[in-house]
Design a protein around this motif. Structure first.
Motif, PDB file in Angstrom:
ATOM      1  N   HIS D 287      -8.477 -13.428  46.349  1.00 52.33           N
ATOM      2  CA  HIS D 287      -7.286 -13.388  46.035  1.00 52.33           C
ATOM      3  C   HIS D 287      -6.363 -13.718  47.228  1.00 52.33           C
ATOM      4  O   HIS D 287      -6.837 -13.394  48.449  1.00 52.33           O
ATOM      5  N   ALA D 309     -11.162 -24.259  42.465  1.00 51.35           N
ATOM      6  CA  ALA D 309     -10.058 -23.571  41.989  1.00 51.35           C
ATOM      7  C   ALA D 309      -8.955 -23.599  42.871  1.00 51.35           C
ATOM      8  O   ALA D 309      -9.195 -23.121  44.087  1.00 51.35           O
ATOM      9  N   ASP D 312      -4.225 -18.350  42.300  1.00 54.25           N
ATOM     10  CA  ASP D 312      -3.876 -17.028  43.264  1.00 54.25           C
ATOM     11  C   ASP D 312      -5.255 -16.518  43.550  1.00 54.25           C
ATOM     12  O   ASP D 312      -5.546 -15.791  44.551  1.00 54.25           O
ATOM     13  N   ALA D 329      -6.010 -11.163  33.523  1.00 56.27           N
ATOM     14  CA  ALA D 329      -5.792 -12.703  34.060  1.00 56.27           C
ATOM     15  C   ALA D 329      -6.147 -13.591  32.752  1.00 56.27           C
ATOM     16  O   ALA D 329      -6.114 -14.740  32.998  1.00 56.27           O
ATOM     17  N   GLY D 330      -6.483 -13.131  31.656  1.00 55.75           N
ATOM     18  CA  GLY D 330      -6.514 -13.799  30.590  1.00 55.75           C
ATOM     19  C   GLY D 330      -7.660 -13.915  29.747  1.00 55.75           C
ATOM     20  O   GLY D 330      -8.185 -14.929  28.841  1.00 55.75           O
ATOM     21  N   ILE D 346      -7.393 -16.491  38.333  1.00 56.18           N
ATOM     22  CA  ILE D 346      -6.063 -15.772  38.338  1.00 56.18           C
ATOM     23  C   ILE D 346      -4.923 -16.855  38.877  1.00 56.18           C
ATOM     24  O   ILE D 346      -5.005 -17.379  39.644  1.00 56.18           O
ATOM     25  N   CYS D 347      -4.245 -17.027  37.512  1.00 55.69           N
ATOM     26  CA  CYS D 347      -2.922 -17.978  37.808  1.00 55.69           C
ATOM     27  C   CYS D 347      -3.630 -19.254  38.378  1.00 55.69           C
ATOM     28  O   CYS D 347      -3.026 -19.701  39.505  1.00 55.69           O
ATOM     29  N   ALA D 348      -4.569 -20.128  37.786  1.00 57.15           N
ATOM     30  CA  ALA D 348      -4.919 -21.278  38.169  1.00 57.15           C
ATOM     31  C   ALA D 348      -3.765 -22.419  37.988  1.00 57.15           C
ATOM     32  O   ALA D 348      -3.188 -22.163  37.050  1.00 57.15           O
ATOM     33  N   ARG D 349      -3.548 -23.127  39.063  1.00 55.49           N
ATOM     34  CA  ARG D 349      -2.592 -24.251  39.140  1.00 55.49           C
ATOM     35  C   ARG D 349      -3.230 -25.303  38.165  1.00 55.49           C
ATOM     36  O   ARG D 349      -3.690 -26.267  38.699  1.00 55.49           O
ATOM     37  N   SER D 350      -3.736 -25.293  37.123  1.00 55.68           N
ATOM     38  CA  SER D 350      -4.244 -26.030  36.217  1.00 55.68           C
ATOM     39  C   SER D 350      -3.995 -25.829  34.789  1.00 55.68           C
ATOM     40  O   SER D 350      -3.917 -24.466  34.272  1.00 55.68           O
ATOM     41  N   LEU D 351      -3.723 -26.807  33.885  1.00 60.53           N
ATOM     42  CA  LEU D 351      -3.570 -26.465  32.359  1.00 60.53           C
ATOM     43  C   LEU D 351      -4.888 -26.011  31.846  1.00 60.53           C
ATOM     44  O   LEU D 351      -5.008 -25.804  30.577  1.00 60.53           O
ATOM     45  N   PHE D 353      -8.235 -24.628  33.058  1.00 57.45           N
ATOM     46  CA  PHE D 353      -9.092 -23.675  33.410  1.00 57.45           C
ATOM     47  C   PHE D 353      -9.230 -22.521  32.721  1.00 57.45           C
ATOM     48  O   PHE D 353      -8.462 -21.489  32.766  1.00 57.45           O
TER      49      PHE D 353
END
Ligand SMILES: NC(=O)C1=CN([C@@H]2O[C@H](COP(=O)(O)OP(=O)(O)OC[C@H]3O[C@@H](n4cnc5c(N)ncnc54)[C@H](O)[C@@H]3O)[C@@H](O)[C@H]2O)C=CC1
Ligand SMILES: NC(=O)C1=CN([C@@H]2O[C@H](COP(=O)(O)OP(=O)(O)OC[C@H]3O[C@@H](n4cnc5c(N)ncnc54)[C@H](O)[C@@H]3O)[C@@H](O)[C@H]2O)C=CC1
Ligand SMILES: NC(=O)C1=CN([C@@H]2O[C@H](COP(=O)(O)OP(=O)(O)OC[C@H]3O[C@@H](n4cnc5c(N)ncnc54)[C@H](O)[C@@H]3O)[C@@H](O)[C@H]2O)C=CC1
Ligand SMILES: NC(=O)C1=CN([C@@H]2O[C@H](COP(=O)(O)OP(=O)(O)OC[C@H]3O[C@@H](n4cnc5c(N)ncnc54)[C@H](O)[C@@H]3O)[C@@H](O)[C@H]2O)C=CC1
Lengths: 462, 462, 462, 462
Positions: D287, D309, D312, D329-330, D346-351, D353
């Motif tokens: 993290h 990846a 976060d 985290a989903g 965790i909060c990937a900057r990707s639509l 993932f």
């Protein structure tokens, strides 16, 4: 640092080239107007007279961007001779030797009262940095942003368009073709073709010195006004401690946040309960940071208790920020013109904490629950850590009001306050005949598809 | 069906009890005004004179709700003697024998020009049914809704509050205490305590006949104006076929959708490109229905191509609808006052089709791609199937404009059009001292927590 | 349709070219073994003798695929002379004139007892169709699949690799180089280099007729055994009605599902409570279909009540199906070798219905709640609608057991049953030196990235 | 700290009450067997002889839990006289004055070779702490856990059941009723009613001393074996640095992680490439921690590059951990018996993932990309921060193999290794007649519904 007391034109010829002058001595900023139009939800930028003081913000630690900043400064200095070119102190000392004319700098606390126009060269991070220079202020100058290298989602113009881009924003609202100006500099402008629109006072002088290619009449820059959030951080006795908070991010150099000049200090104190507010263009985040345990945050909406968030953290985001951290945390994508603020949890320990969108004017309070015991949580604004908060402290957030100020504000009666005015790229020659379409194109849909890979199709070779 | 030509009061005494009279002969509806207030984002309902024609819509096929409708009708008939009570035809014939006074009915196409106020008894489905009676019209009367049995998310009042609820909405905007009225029926009202607010014409007559308990002065009903979407369905040659489309849901009885009366037909045709539009209060859905294959739908935003959706279907939702189907499909929850329309895919065959929120004024077009081959897709509005659409057809959607009509509309110049005005529950005696808070309480946060189990906490025994 | 009673080789020379012979008279299928290896989680295909009966399934209604099927059939007929080439009836009559040798067809109910190997040409839909021919059976022949045009997620080989692909699967497990065979056809094979692995009986005859290029010794096809779900549909009195259910999808032509041949009918009836089960390779779906109202389904797990699903529908998916409908409905992506079944709701009216993964052996029951009233819901298996179900009916689902049959089954003692054995593409010359890596490469990661655009990076020009 | 060299019974009478003895001198642990049964996917606990050394782990800093631990210790000391009761050092010194008999403690590195059975009193955090004591070891003793106060998801028994719970786990596998033992202590046990199951050596002595209520024959404790992940942290030169890493969480007191005793050090070094591995029962997390910038992590699966990846952080989770951080985290919820490891961003900057599930045996490598520049990222295991990692370092993760050890391991040939054996609550008298159902009930479905509020229904009053 050499400073210069009287930055008048007559004087300028005698100053030494490559000097760094004191920006605090520059004339006060010119406040543009923003006109609504019928054909677009974007605003039209209207300069009452030509802008003079330009702040150029290149991406830090990126030598090729510094070179581009030099090229840009030289171009506007030579073609638009009355301009004063300003850099942040650190950039100024790095760059001034490369420039054959004096430049300006000052403590950043003078920028809000001096800067007419900001130009950024870099990515989204550079725009966020530019906005953060005005984060304690209600009136942000227009920002013209150039993408360098990888495109950002907020940046609109490609750097090789810089001549056209600059001309357009500089002339915006002059309402005369440049040839008109040269021939009949004081002639009346042609009638506005939207007579129903509100009258704008158009002075016809000041643009005469600009020579060269003509622009179409009535061509003006389109402005996307990005809404911000006002953020106040309160200690356990309910006192706003914003002014004590320094940026704490260590990997981006910064100067001390100076005391506000007195003129600004008094301004609007009485009317704004959050004053002095930080303004966020993306979001406010509370996060557990390095603490391995879940953060526990009570969320209030217009003073009603909404929920206890047990989570890594919680985001309150603008619609602009909906494509930033909030997106990663599972939030929906909101167009920047939707007047909303988003509450998006980060890894909530709950199956049923869905992201929320509230009216932009909603007051949101985040209070650290006693259950956090000794933990200190991180508070960040637009990706910069601002504070560590502990039990009993609270963060108050509210959408910033936008529009013509009702009562006399710091910069003159009835001037526009609120939001970050971003100059939207207009289609150029190479962009095909998109005239009709371009009227309402704020580039957002293009960014969704091109940059965010929104609904990127399955299958090979795409 | 017996009809009655002159529903005047003098005549009424001679008509046979339990008769069903013709609602089309009733006086035209009274258009209320909606005033913005400083303390709340809700509107304040202002009747220029007391409402007369009340449409009561009980949930269908629910005998205990029918009984409640009888009780409600008896109450308002006896306490508010000038009221005309209207039911849908099918309900009227079921209920009229239970009522010791004549009631009214008519083809539902007369409702938009006759009904002053709607009262629903049921759940969200009943409110949706009420709104659908006005779905071809721009001006919807205020809706006072009572939850029966399980609470709905849209319904505001508990049925056992019906006396207080009715009194409040009936008196709203009369601006006098009832005792005042009784003593000095023609006296001036006390000055408005928000003198800056726009002037409202306040007639002081009409409420005299209401006797009994006094209300505080200036007490008015709070209105949550729910934004709607305008929807036009176009055939392959680009012709709007809304008028040909009948509700096709088979499990809810309905009457034929009658031809619009001429007066309404011409109204605003020129100004509104989607005319005649269906109005959706929750959402428009295109869905594969029983077709086992994925639907393929091209989505345009303000005439720009946005994306090809390959999915079970696609939703365009109001903020009100954000807690309905859109929520189930993964959309965020939006407060009903956020001016946005949401595009939410249903089971998109894509990893990167995140729900979108656009400004409410955005024009969205959904076009059936040729790739669907022979498939027919289902189009539903607010949970009612309206059409099957095939390749080349398209659906155009746009947020409905809301506010005072600029030019003379069908119902008189400057009257309010747009949106569904829902009467929000005001706190009663048993609700504790929530006076301060209640000013801005639209019940939405309470519904999120109580009904949707928003962020329902983990752990036992909750 | 001409049929042929004795498809022996001596006879074959006399039959008319282009004839369609009766596949039911072919010798019974050869059951391969599947060996576990140390270096890979894939299985190794071991033919006890060369396969003879090949079913070729081209995509329907795609003329260029039919041409490829012709080319493929000609190639294997000329190079592998003992093969019998079988098509579905409808394809056979379309194609037989293009082939200069007789082909076979029959009712599909004979396929399970006759087909050694299936070859599909098409996309995922064609593989699903191939698997559906064996959906009532426990033992599915290996499937060699070629992608035509757009790549599918399940298809492994590119069509232009068909010669290598066929040779590899045909020779798999022969354990001799082809040159060895030609010189010393009956010599012993070199010792297995994994002596600890279980003994496999290797006959050394049958492959002699294959001439030409040599393969490395011990080269064998890698098999990904895809787990299936067994599905039983029960009427309101608890009787399994699978046999009465015909495919009802109208847009894909199909032949009547014939009665099972007696030999298969008795098989395993006593041991399998779901018998006769449909087998799903992707998923079982219950869906509201064209019904506008929410479906209400009670879900039981190993006979414990789990939850009441109020939703568009509910999916029970294999790991293979996790990248199909379940993915669109929000499910996680599971590797096909994870022994799990997934319960994924479709648009559940709940904030807290997260997708679930259960052990593959779990028994799941979906029962239609009384609350659905008259509604009929759609039941589909692998994208084909199989039934409409009503209140009180239930669907029972269970992961299919996989492995060597304990007791004597229909096809001989100890033979492999369960799962769909898919031939995985091995790297060819052009694939670079990936020998080490390729050992464990099932193509799945490549498909995620290349086809599903898993974690597709933001930014321009990608 | 007083220690005691010979903890034999004869000697015990002379030692001072309230003494703290040295647990390292206790006899070595007794390794139970775990038998598969036909009726359940849970294992059956089989003690070859009665357990002697019990480690009791109460929640820290919770006085009422300490009191319960005292009560529990007194009970088992008086009813089961041969037991040695062990506490962690810090707990021992706090508690020993309250206990009228000597207790044991030692450096925690002796626990793995001495402890027969662990009892936790607390919540999930206490169980995680218990497991972490064995996190460098392959064989974990059975854990009997009691929930104190709020129920946890991992904890099975209510504290007021402690007498029954203890008796059941202590007797498990003795295969005789207690009355049998008392009368014919050496008689043969009745034949196993699952004769097909693998033989278990059943000694009939050792349980004689337990008096009191009888249990049914063949009653044994059900064990849910929770799979763990092996984790190795490697420095930039590829050296495993696990042994240098101390727990760094500051808010939970801990003792120094001692050097491994030599006997354990050599054990299995050659066969296990990750040795010495940390074992995670929930998850491994990387993290960004307090770093405001996105972390960039390259993910490899079985040495194939999977993805970069940008997030976060990233989680690699067991199925047990699927209801912990991964859920927030989903990630999907996986039953603990599904053999999978989950990769959840965790909060990937990707639509795109989406969480992934891989076979438990997959090797996953997380490598810190050079793009992180100077950033240090946090590595945590089961909620405890273990290290800060920098560019070039990597984390290797693999599902732990579970079952009977092939070759002679540290604790004797053929003994069970791998996983955390958790004693599952069996239904008591008050639980109704759930006999049939209870056979396969691992409490997981109950926990989903009762604790996680899985699919919690909408509507009021629930
Ligand atoms: N897990 C995540 O997604 C995290 C996101 N952030 C975001 O980063 C922002 C700060 O940006 P940097 O200083 O450049 O940090 P950074 O170097 O960590 O980059 C953040 C990324 O977000 C993009 N970005 C920033 N604002 C955006 C917007 N409004 N719409 C679309 N993309 C946007 C940038 O282009 C960049 O790719 C914060 O305001 C926050 O929104 C910060 C931490 C974690
Ligand atoms: N999978 C799903 O979630 C589906 C949802 N619907 C929704 O149902 C609506 C029609 O309602 P009914 O005729 O009563 O159908 P229905 O009998 O199928 O019930 C729909 C449910 O949605 C609730 N609901 C309706 N509007 C709502 C809102 N704005 N916010 C929160 N909850 C709301 C109702 O209380 C009811 O529980 C449609 O407009 C659509 O939004 C329709 C089909 C499927
Ligand atoms: N909303 C959705 O995502 C829907 C998905 N489906 C899926 O379609 C399948 C039937 O396939 P078709 O007959 O070809 O229908 P189709 O023509 O509607 O195409 C389904 C799509 O799913 C892909 N697909 C099928 N199985 C897959 C798998 N295991 N992994 C990854 N992709 C896969 C196909 O390549 C195709 O792109 C069903 O088993 C179901 O899984 C069916 C209906 C709706
Ligand atoms: N945002 C989040 O959800 C975060 C979750 N965690 C989780 O907390 C765990 C450490 O637990 P504590 O030391 O008690 O920290 P903690 O005091 O922060 O509590 C974590 C919560 O997770 C629950 N929990 C732990 N393991 C679980 C499991 N396997 N299934 C369901 N619930 C579970 C606990 O009951 C507690 O409610 C970590 O292993 C991690 O999984 C840690 C940090 C953030």
């Amino acid at each position: 640092i050499p400073t210069h007391t009287q930055p008048t034109r007559s004087f300028r010829t005698t100053v030494c080239r490559q000097q760094i002058l004191d920006a605090s001595t520059l004339p006060d900023r010119i406040l543009p107007k923003y006109k609504q139009t019928r054909t677009s939800s974007l605003l039209s930028l209207q300069w009452p007279e030509p802008p003079r003081n330009v702040l150029i913000i290149p991406k830090l630690l990126a030598p090729h961007v510094t070179l581009s900043a030099v090229a840009f400064a030289k171009h506007i200095h030579s073609e638009y001779p009355n301009l004063n070119i300003i850099f942040e102190r650190r950039v100024a000392s790095e760059i001034h030797e490369s420039l054959p004319f004096p430049i300006y700098t000052s403590d950043p606390n003078y920028f809000p009262s001096k800067i007419d126009l900001v130009t950024t060269l870099g990515g989204d991070g550079t725009i966020l940095r530019a906005a953060s220079l005005f984060s304690l202020h209600e009136s942000v100058p227009p920002i013209l942003s150039f993408s360098m290298g990888t495109l950002g989602f907020l940046g609109e113009w490609k750097f090789d368009e810089y001549k056209r881009a600059w001309r357009e924003v500089f002339m915006s609202g002059s309402r005369v073709t440049i040839s008109d100006l040269q021939e009949h500099p004081h002639a009346k402008t042609p009638a506005d073709d939207h007579p129903g629109d509100e009258e704008v006072d158009v002075p016809h002088h000041g643009w005469e010195s600009v020579r060269g290619k003509s622009m179409g009449p009535n061509r003006s820059s389109k402005i996307l006004l990005r809404n911000r959030l006002k953020v106040g951080i309160y200690d356990t006795s309910g006192v706003n401690i914003n002014e004590q908070l320094m940026p704490t991010s260590t990997d981006e150099p910064h100067e001390d946040l100076p005391a506000l000049p007195p003129s600004l200090k008094n301004h609007s104190k009485s009317t704004d309960p959050l004053f002095p507010a930080f303004h966020a263009i993306n979001e406010l985040v509370i996060h557990r940071g390095s603490n391995p345990h879940l953060a526990i945050i009570d969320v209030y909406v217009n003073d009603h208790f909404l929920t206890e968030a047990v989570a890594d953290g919680i985001l309150v985001s603008t619609p602009t920020g909906s494509t930033a951290y909030s997106l990663s945390a599972g939030g929906s994508i909101m167009h920047p013109l939707v007047k909303t603020l988003l509450i998006t949890p980060i890894c909530a320990r709950s199956l049923s904490f869905r992201p929320l969108g509230l009216p932009l004017s909603t007051r949101v309070t985040l209070r650290l629950s006693d259950k956090n015991r000794g933990r200190e949580l991180d508070v960040s604004i637009d990706g910069k850590r601002r504070a560590g908060v502990t039990v009993g402290m609270e963060i108050r957030i509210e959408g910033e009001a936008v529009g013509r100020a009702r009562s006399a504000g710091g910069f003159g009666s009835g001037s526009w306050t609120g939001g970050v005015p971003c100059v939207i790229r207009s289609p150029g020659r190479g962009d095909g005949n998109r005239d009709g379409i371009a009227q309402d194109d704020d580039g957002w849909v293009g960014g969704l598809i091109g940059l965010l890979k929104f609904n990127y199709p399955f299958g090979e070779g795409q």
